[in-house]
Design a protein around this motif. Structure first.
Motif, PDB file in Angstrom:
ATOM      1  N   UNK A 552      -3.488  10.467  -6.226  1.00 24.22           N
ATOM      2  CA  UNK A 552      -4.263   9.906  -5.118  1.00 24.22           C
ATOM      3  C   UNK A 552      -5.325   8.934  -5.624  1.00 24.22           C
ATOM      4  N   UNK A 553      -5.934   9.259  -6.766  1.00 19.25           N
ATOM      5  CA  UNK A 553      -6.964   8.374  -7.317  1.00 19.25           C
ATOM      6  C   UNK A 553      -6.383   6.983  -7.578  1.00 19.25           C
ATOM      7  N   UNK A 554      -5.171   6.942  -8.102  1.00 18.86           N
ATOM      8  CA  UNK A 554      -4.516   5.656  -8.374  1.00 18.86           C
ATOM      9  C   UNK A 554      -4.270   4.899  -7.076  1.00 18.86           C
ATOM     10  N   UNK A 555      -3.786   5.589  -6.040  1.00 17.32           N
ATOM     11  CA  UNK A 555      -3.528   4.928  -4.755  1.00 17.32           C
ATOM     12  C   UNK A 555      -4.828   4.453  -4.108  1.00 17.32           C
ATOM     13  N   UNK A 556      -5.898   5.234  -4.260  1.00 23.16           N
ATOM     14  CA  UNK A 556      -7.199   4.823  -3.723  1.00 23.16           C
ATOM     15  C   UNK A 556      -7.629   3.494  -4.346  1.00 23.16           C
ATOM     16  N   UNK A 557      -7.476   3.373  -5.663  1.00 28.37           N
ATOM     17  CA  UNK A 557      -7.866   2.118  -6.316  1.00 28.37           C
ATOM     18  C   UNK A 557      -6.973   0.959  -5.856  1.00 28.37           C
ATOM     19  N   UNK A 558      -5.698   1.216  -5.658  1.00 25.80           N
ATOM     20  CA  UNK A 558      -4.820   0.156  -5.142  1.00 25.80           C
ATOM     21  C   UNK A 558      -5.293  -0.303  -3.769  1.00 25.80           C
ATOM     22  N   UNK A 559      -5.715   0.671  -2.933  1.00 24.85           N
ATOM     23  CA  UNK A 559      -6.153   0.347  -1.576  1.00 24.85           C
ATOM     24  C   UNK A 559      -7.559  -0.239  -1.548  1.00 24.85           C
ATOM     25  N   UNK A 560      -8.255  -0.197  -2.670  1.00 21.06           N
ATOM     26  CA  UNK A 560      -9.602  -0.780  -2.749  1.00 21.06           C
ATOM     27  C   UNK A 560      -9.582  -2.187  -3.324  1.00 21.06           C
ATOM     28  N   UNK A 561      -8.666  -2.447  -4.288  1.00 23.11           N
ATOM     29  CA  UNK A 561      -8.701  -3.713  -5.021  1.00 23.11           C
ATOM     30  C   UNK A 561      -7.515  -4.632  -4.741  1.00 23.11           C
ATOM     31  N   UNK A 591       1.749  -3.874  -1.074  1.00 28.56           N
ATOM     32  CA  UNK A 591       0.362  -4.372  -1.044  1.00 28.56           C
ATOM     33  C   UNK A 591       0.330  -5.853  -0.680  1.00 28.56           C
ATOM     34  N   UNK A 592       1.224  -6.635  -1.277  1.00 22.63           N
ATOM     35  CA  UNK A 592       1.261  -8.075  -1.003  1.00 22.63           C
ATOM     36  C   UNK A 592       1.543  -8.349   0.473  1.00 22.63           C
ATOM     37  N   UNK A 593       2.519  -7.633   1.039  1.00 24.42           N
ATOM     38  CA  UNK A 593       2.859  -7.833   2.453  1.00 24.42           C
ATOM     39  C   UNK A 593       1.701  -7.435   3.355  1.00 24.42           C
ATOM     40  N   UNK A 594       1.036  -6.333   3.016  1.00 21.90           N
ATOM     41  CA  UNK A 594      -0.090  -5.876   3.825  1.00 21.90           C
ATOM     42  C   UNK A 594      -1.228  -6.899   3.788  1.00 21.90           C
ATOM     43  N   UNK A 595      -1.528  -7.384   2.592  1.00 27.46           N
ATOM     44  CA  UNK A 595      -2.623  -8.360   2.445  1.00 27.46           C
ATOM     45  C   UNK A 595      -2.305  -9.658   3.172  1.00 27.46           C
ATOM     46  N   UNK A 596      -1.053 -10.065   3.115  1.00 24.84           N
ATOM     47  CA  UNK A 596      -0.664 -11.304   3.805  1.00 24.84           C
ATOM     48  C   UNK A 596      -0.804 -11.135   5.317  1.00 24.84           C
ATOM     49  N   UNK A 597      -0.374  -9.984   5.828  1.00 26.48           N
ATOM     50  CA  UNK A 597      -0.428  -9.732   7.269  1.00 26.48           C
ATOM     51  C   UNK A 597      -1.869  -9.675   7.764  1.00 26.48           C
ATOM     52  N   UNK A 598      -2.752  -9.081   6.960  1.00 26.12           N
ATOM     53  CA  UNK A 598      -4.133  -8.874   7.405  1.00 26.12           C
ATOM     54  C   UNK A 598      -5.121  -9.843   6.751  1.00 26.12           C
ATOM     55  N   UNK A 599      -4.576 -10.863   6.053  1.00 24.66           N
ATOM     56  CA  UNK A 599      -5.403 -11.905   5.431  1.00 24.66           C
ATOM     57  C   UNK A 599      -6.475 -11.313   4.503  1.00 24.66           C
TER      58      UNK A 599
END
Length: 725
Positions: A552-561, A591-599
């Motif tokens: 979970x710690x790894x996923x949290x960092x992915x969702x933060x950075x 992550x890339x698709x999410x960031x693109x969708x939500x700018x």
């Protein structure tokens, strides 16, 4: 350049820095010095032998009594690209022979075995053909008769040491008092004093004790704060486990029971469902937990009082192994104490005395509503704790209790202890105060005492609560296995001088407390949920628990950075080279698709040391950024208020800052429901903002002659900022 402990830590396991004492233990082992390492659960014991195993030429043998843990460790090692195997009774004869062949050919670096397996002639003969560099003994407290889980077969491990004198020995445990540590070293023949004892303080655990009133309702209310989160609920009896698991299932929770009365296959399936996140909650007796290395347990509830501080500490230690905040709740009632005393009465001699001492210690801990919870826990393991406020337990975060004058009832109680001859426990003294004529009162003629019946204004529960306070305040001694009460010099002086005594006659049902100090990395919760779903898919395909893929710690960092490339993904804690190659593509695409969708833009991880132009840190750590991004990702105002435990006004302030910083707010029409200002007056407000700006509300308030209040102006400013882009 040859590999080093630090390079393996990063490239294989994906971590930037060692935890306390890991580096020292690893270096000691690499220098072939026998070592005892005592580290709390979640403190990183496994790396202390896994890293040396990758640097030694020969084999590292790991002795563990926990078959479930062997399988778990081997799965995690293989996922990180480390050749590891186990030999135990769960393997078929064919698989057992196949694994032995792998070991014989030198195709593994780590071999996990149970103690009885290691001590068999078959395994001795196998290992005699190989170079064995290290013997690691996990759960080493099992060696000691003074430990809480003594196993006679562990005493025979010294024989393995004699057969392989060239192998260094590393003994590991999470729970060992000074006496147990001495016994471990003596049993294994350690000649040097290479002992490493890390702090037992698990700072990420929020520790709370609450009076038990309506336990099922208290539990369901608590679980509302941990939706879709993993947790363990410990109960005293098998019957209680079954009843609570059934109750929670009816309430819609994903829950399984676990106790020794279940069929082996059912128990195994329930444990597997919990480990693989197919069930979020396990309700269990203390039979559950040994060998469970699930790092993302977010809460542990003790539905009933544990038998000892040692058992309690070990059980709460199963929460928050990933280092993220976790909550430990103990529901306490005196009826639980009475229940445990009933079972203690069946014991005899030394066993009974020890059980009484253990119970006394956990009762004192549970009833102490003034001192930091960590102090008695750490003191038990010989670690001094002088911090006055840990900022992460109920006592340290509670508002000061309201005390009242309890002088008169206190004097009645102390006087009754004296008049009954200081020969009885609190229960009998209370019976006298309440005017009981039961057999024991009449046998000792205590119905004739002046204190007989003078305490009918309080209930039995209130008197018991008062007695425990007086003992804690130093007015009463409590001695022997029968809990006999006697007066201290302080009590005698209080009776003579009628000194004022302050306390509480009623147990506080709900304690007002300040917000827990759980420093948590701000991250995008919607993206985190998507990453968890992807992790579960990959784990099911691979037939392993989700945390073997990433913690979970790894996923949290992915969702933060929001890492966008494999190079940036490798900067995330817990992402090593092998896992990046095997799983990185799937997570990066999501992550890339999410960031693109939500700018959304990639953010720099602070530990990378990079700064934005001008030397200033990025806005990544500022809460308003995460509130704005979460809102844009579809999280509602109510959800954001609950997550951060703040008012609607605070969330609106964060969103205003987010919009004022040049970010677009989606779904801004939602804010219209928060104001009753007419459309005509709203237009007048927007015109005022055009003229005087939005940095301050007073100019607009004055321009409108106070026609719109400040709360509505805040909402309209947010609508204005989100529409003008």
């Amino acid at each position: 350049m040859p590999p080093t402990p630090a390079s393996i830590l990063k490239e294989t396991f994906g971590y930037d820095t060692f935890r306390p004492l890991q580096r020292e233990v690893i270096e000691n082992v690499l220098n072939k010095r026998d070592s005892l390492a005592v580290m709390p659960t979640g403190g990183g014991k496994s790396l202390c032998y896994q890293i040396p195993a990758l640097l030694f030429d020969g084999l590292t043998v790991v002795v563990s009594p926990l078959i479930a843990l062997m399988k778990d460790q081997v799965e995690q090692m293989r996922a990180a690209g480390v050749p590891a195997l186990f030999l135990n009774s769960t393997l078929s004869p064919e698989a057992y022979a196949k694994n032995m062949d792998y070991v014989r050919r030198g195709e593994t670096k780590l071999l996990y075995v149970a103690p009885e397996t290691l001590l068999s002639q078959r395994i001795f003969d196998l290992l005699a053909t190989l170079k064995v560099d290290c013997f690691t003994i996990d759960e080493a407290h099992c060696i000691s008769e003074w430990g809480h889980d003594f196993r006679p077969e562990y005493r025979q491990l010294a024989e393995a040491r004699r057969r392989f004198p060239g192998a260094v020995c590393l003994a590991l445990t999470a729970t060992a008092t000074p006496r147990v540590r001495t016994d471990i070293k003596a049993s294994l023949g350690f000649t040097a004093s290479n002992e490493f004892v890390a702090s037992f303080n698990r700072e990420n655990l929020y520790i709370e004790v609450a009076p038990k009133s309506d336990a099922p309702i208290q539990t369901t209310r608590f679980l509302e704060r941990f939706k879709d989160q993993s947790g363990i609920i410990y109960c005293f009896s098998r019957k209680q486990v079954d009843e609570l698991a059934e109750y929670l299932a009816r309430k819609g929770h994903s829950v399984r029971p676990y106790h020794a009365g279940l069929e082996d296959d059912v128990r195994r399936r329930n444990q597997e469902a919990f480990i693989r996140d197919d069930a979020q909650i396990i309700v269990a007796t203390i039979a559950f937990g040994m060998g469970i290395n699930k790092p993302n347990v977010r809460f542990v509830i003790h539905y009933d009082l544990p038998k000892s501080i040692e058992g309690y500490y070990q059980e709460i230690g199963r929460a928050g192994r990933d280092g993220l905040p976790a909550h430990c709740l103990l529901l306490y009632s005196y009826s639980d104490v009475a229940k445990l005393k009933y079972f203690i009465n069946d014991k005899e001699g030394e066993e009974r005395r020890a059980a009484v001492q253990h119970l006394d210690a956990i009762v004192r801990y549970a009833e102490d509503d003034r001192n930091c919870r960590r102090k008695p826990l750490l003191t038990y393991f010989g670690e001094p704790y002088t911090v006055s406020n840990c900022k992460n337990c109920d006592n340290c975060n509670a508002e000061p209790p309201t005390l009242e004058d309890i002088t008169i009832p206190a004097q009645k109680f102390l006087s009754c202890v004296k008049r009954t001859g200081e020969r009885f426990g609190a229960g009998h003294v209370i019976e006298v105060l309440l005017g009981s004529n039961n057999e024991k009162v009449l046998r000792y003629e205590h119905e004739k005492l002046s204190t007989h019946g003078i305490g009918r204004e309080l209930t039995q529960k209130q008197w018991m609560h008062l007695a425990r306070q007086l003992a804690r305040m130093g007015y009463l001694n409590q001695e022997s296995e029968f809990q006999v009460l006697s007066l201290t010099p302080k009590a005698m002086e209080a009776l003579r001088s009628r000194a004022k005594i302050l306390g509480q006659l009623q147990e506080v049902e709900e304690r007002a407390s300040k917000k827990a100090n759980q420093a948590e990395l701000e991250y995008n919760h919607a993206l985190f949920a998507l990453l968890r779903t992807k992790r579960k898919e990959l784990a099911d395909e691979a037939g392993v628990p989700p945390y073997v893929i990433f913690s979970d710690r790894t996923l949290v960092e992915m969702a933060a950075y929001y890492p966008q490339t494999e190079a940036r993904l490798l900067e995330i804690s817990g992402v090593g080279q092998v896992k990046a190659r095997q799983y990185g593509g799937a997570f990066l695409t999501l992550i890339q698709n999410y960031c693109q969708k939500h700018k959304l833009q990639e953010k720099e991880r602070p530990s990378s040391g990079r700064r934005k132009a001008g030397g200033k840190k990025s806005d990544a750590g500022r809460r308003y950024v995460f509130v704005g991004e979460a809102y844009n990702a579809g999280e509602g105002l109510r959800s954001l208020m609950e997550r951060y435990a703040v008012t609607a006004g605070t969330i609106i302030d964060h969103l205003v800052r987010f919009a004022a910083a040049g970010n677009t707010l989606r779904n801004s029409d939602d804010f219209q429901s928060l104001t009753s200002v007419s459309p005509m007056l709203q237009n007048a407000v927007f015109e005022a903002f055009d003229e005087v700006g939005t940095d301050f509300l007073k100019p607009a308030f004055d321009r409108l002659n106070g026609a719109v209040n400040y709360e509505d102006l805040k909402i309209l400013r947010l609508i204005y900022l989100s529409r003008e882009k």
